[in-house]
Design a protein around this motif. Structure first.
Motif, PDB file in Angstrom:
ATOM      1  N   UNK A  15      51.553  99.011  45.880  1.00  0.00           N
ATOM      2  CA  UNK A  15      52.688  98.896  44.957  1.00  0.00           C
ATOM      3  C   UNK A  15      52.720 100.163  44.106  1.00  0.00           C
ATOM      4  N   UNK A  16      53.871 100.389  43.451  1.00  0.00           N
ATOM      5  CA  UNK A  16      53.971 101.590  42.603  1.00  0.00           C
ATOM      6  C   UNK A  16      52.942 101.537  41.479  1.00  0.00           C
ATOM      7  N   UNK A  17      52.784 100.340  40.890  1.00  0.00           N
ATOM      8  CA  UNK A  17      51.801 100.240  39.815  1.00  0.00           C
ATOM      9  C   UNK A  17      50.374 100.265  40.349  1.00  0.00           C
ATOM     10  N   UNK A  18      50.227 100.135  41.656  1.00  0.00           N
ATOM     11  CA  UNK A  18      48.894 100.223  42.257  1.00  0.00           C
ATOM     12  C   UNK A  18      48.443 101.661  42.460  1.00  0.00           C
ATOM     13  N   UNK A  20      46.981 104.889  41.166  1.00  0.00           N
ATOM     14  CA  UNK A  20      46.305 105.265  39.912  1.00  0.00           C
ATOM     15  C   UNK A  20      47.047 106.390  39.209  1.00  0.00           C
ATOM     16  N   UNK A  21      46.971 106.424  37.907  1.00  0.00           N
ATOM     17  CA  UNK A  21      47.632 107.499  37.162  1.00  0.00           C
ATOM     18  C   UNK A  21      47.879 107.071  35.735  1.00  0.00           C
ATOM     19  N   UNK A  22      48.635 107.876  35.012  1.00  0.00           N
ATOM     20  CA  UNK A  22      48.843 107.644  33.586  1.00  0.00           C
ATOM     21  C   UNK A  22      50.328 107.660  33.284  1.00  0.00           C
ATOM     22  N   UNK A  23      51.062 106.837  33.969  1.00  0.00           N
ATOM     23  CA  UNK A  23      52.526 106.829  33.852  1.00  0.00           C
ATOM     24  C   UNK A  23      52.924 105.382  33.618  1.00  0.00           C
ATOM     25  N   UNK A  24      53.260 105.081  32.350  1.00  0.00           N
ATOM     26  CA  UNK A  24      53.363 103.684  31.948  1.00  0.00           C
ATOM     27  C   UNK A  24      54.806 103.227  31.809  1.00  0.00           C
ATOM     28  N   UNK A  25      54.918 101.919  31.594  1.00  0.00           N
ATOM     29  CA  UNK A  25      56.216 101.240  31.670  1.00  0.00           C
ATOM     30  C   UNK A  25      57.319 101.937  30.850  1.00  0.00           C
ATOM     31  N   UNK A  26      57.022 102.260  29.582  1.00  0.00           N
ATOM     32  CA  UNK A  26      58.099 102.807  28.748  1.00  0.00           C
ATOM     33  C   UNK A  26      58.608 104.135  29.321  1.00  0.00           C
ATOM     34  N   UNK A  27      57.702 104.955  29.840  1.00  0.00           N
ATOM     35  CA  UNK A  27      58.146 106.229  30.419  1.00  0.00           C
ATOM     36  C   UNK A  27      58.773 106.025  31.800  1.00  0.00           C
ATOM     37  N   UNK A  56      51.847 108.812  41.086  1.00  0.00           N
ATOM     38  CA  UNK A  56      52.453 107.676  40.372  1.00  0.00           C
ATOM     39  C   UNK A  56      53.822 108.029  39.776  1.00  0.00           C
ATOM     40  N   UNK A  57      53.930 109.203  39.129  1.00  0.00           N
ATOM     41  CA  UNK A  57      55.236 109.585  38.564  1.00  0.00           C
ATOM     42  C   UNK A  57      56.122 110.243  39.627  1.00  0.00           C
ATOM     43  N   UNK A  58      55.513 110.960  40.577  1.00  0.00           N
ATOM     44  CA  UNK A  58      56.321 111.659  41.591  1.00  0.00           C
ATOM     45  C   UNK A  58      57.115 110.668  42.448  1.00  0.00           C
ATOM     46  N   UNK A 102      45.503 112.069  49.859  1.00  0.00           N
ATOM     47  CA  UNK A 102      45.711 110.769  49.191  1.00  0.00           C
ATOM     48  C   UNK A 102      47.083 110.761  48.508  1.00  0.00           C
ATOM     49  N   UNK A 103      47.448 111.875  47.859  1.00  0.00           N
ATOM     50  CA  UNK A 103      48.793 111.945  47.264  1.00  0.00           C
ATOM     51  C   UNK A 103      49.853 111.761  48.344  1.00  0.00           C
ATOM     52  N   UNK A 104      49.691 112.474  49.457  1.00  0.00           N
ATOM     53  CA  UNK A 104      50.727 112.409  50.505  1.00  0.00           C
ATOM     54  C   UNK A 104      50.874 110.986  51.050  1.00  0.00           C
ATOM     55  N   UNK A 105      49.734 110.314  51.251  1.00  0.00           N
ATOM     56  CA  UNK A 105      49.799 108.943  51.783  1.00  0.00           C
ATOM     57  C   UNK A 105      50.519 108.033  50.789  1.00  0.00           C
ATOM     58  N   UNK A 106      50.196 108.179  49.504  1.00  0.00           N
ATOM     59  CA  UNK A 106      50.871 107.342  48.493  1.00  0.00           C
ATOM     60  C   UNK A 106      52.372 107.610  48.495  1.00  0.00           C
ATOM     61  N   UNK A 107      52.738 108.883  48.525  1.00  0.00           N
ATOM     62  CA  UNK A 107      54.170 109.219  48.428  1.00  0.00           C
ATOM     63  C   UNK A 107      54.914 108.674  49.657  1.00  0.00           C
TER      64      UNK A 107
END
Ligand code: SAM
Length: 291
Positions: A15-18, A20-27, A56-58, A102-107
């Protein structure tokens, strides 16, 4: 004899929230709101992210691309930093978890095509490879060292079209004084106009800040439980948006634990995870012992 039943075990879906990173709901909501508003207004332009980590943000930035537009991400991923301070920052915060693959797989779990990836220090973008004025949105979230952030803000300024938005991460954290210095320097000496402050990010423009604020205010954030306030800095209005934190003890347990993990800086987060893991193992061992 009936054939033996076979079962296929699928890994849990990412999932998107799955990610890892520092990009939270309000942003997440503020990015989505500004980018959707640009799209609805027929605004075109590329999107740029400096500092991508595991995507996460990308992934969210990629959601808002229209045909013909390009997302470019720049990150060191698993390559070497160009100076000792940046190398120390990388070792302390990201090295154990971050790889380009790992980034590429997530994206690719959310989008059909990868963005343009620049695997290099963000200073590499100062060579003008991002055409001047080509971007409508730039997210700066790479090194937290003053010299790097000041350079990244320069890259953002050159890349942004008139009235484009820049978002600067960690502008006020105790552990990132260099970011604060670079951000407020850009405001007071570089013509950057504050639009919005959230607990983690500064949103600004070198164009019309009031127009960007009208876009933000076109949504009734308060009815969705956000707190939205107005402040002023040197006679210019700035908005503040956040999600109220529920009083201690009223969070469901797993949510409060996740909140703690989310809000702590990466190094503390890893240490916290280790402590939680140790507690869980001890409880499991006790349960076995006591039957
Ligand atoms: C805070 S993380 C980015 C988080 C991501 N935007 C998110 O929302 O999850 C910072 C990233 O910046 C990268 N980074 C640090 N210094 C850098 C530099 N000088 N040039 C390029 N990337 C850098 C790190 O590799 C790391 O992936």
């Amino acid at each position: 004899m009936p054939a033996a039943a076979t079962s296929t075990v699928h890994p849990p879906r990412l999932t998107r929230d799955g990610i890892p990173g520092w990009f939270f709901k309000v942003d997440q909501e503020a990015f989505g709101h500004f980018l959707s508003a640009q799209n609805e207004a027929g605004r075109t332009g590329d999107i740029l992210e400096l500092g991508t980590y595991l995507g996460r943000s990308a992934v969210l930035l990629g959601d808002h691309l229209k045909p013909g537009e390009q997302l470019t991400v720049c990150d060191l991923f698993d390559s070497e930093a160009g100076d000792a301070d940046n190398a120390a920052e990388m070792t302390m915060s990201y090295r154990k978890t971050l790889t380009r693959s790992a980034f590429e797989a997530n994206y690719l779990a959310f989008h059909a095509r990868l963005p343009v990836i620049v695997q290099a220090p963000t200073s590499a973008l100062a060579d003008g490879r991002i055409p001047a004025g080509s971007c409508r949105f730039v997210h700066v979230d790479a090194s937290h060292l003053y010299e790097h952030v000041a350079g990244d803000i320069g890259v953002a300024r050159a890349a942004l079209a008139e009235d484009g938005l820049v978002v600067l991460d960690d502008y006020r954290s105790e552990h990132t004084p260099g970011v604060s210095a670079a951000v407020w320097q850009a405001v007071f000496t570089g013509g950057l106009r504050p639009v919005l402050l959230t607990p983690m990010k500064f949103y600004g423009t070198w164009g019309d800040a009031e127009a960007a604020q009208r876009v933000l205010l076109s949504r009734d954030w308060r009815s969705e439980g956000y707190s939205l306030d107005e402040d002023s800095i040197a006679d210019a209005r700035v908005l503040r948006l956040k999600r109220p934190v529920r009083p201690a003890g009223t969070q469901p347990r797993s949510a409060s634990r996740r909140l703690a993990l989310d809000l702590l800086p990466p190094v503390a987060t890893r240490a916290t995870r280790r402590v939680l893991q140790a507690l869980r193992s001890r409880r499991a061992a006790e349960a076995v012992r006591t039957g």
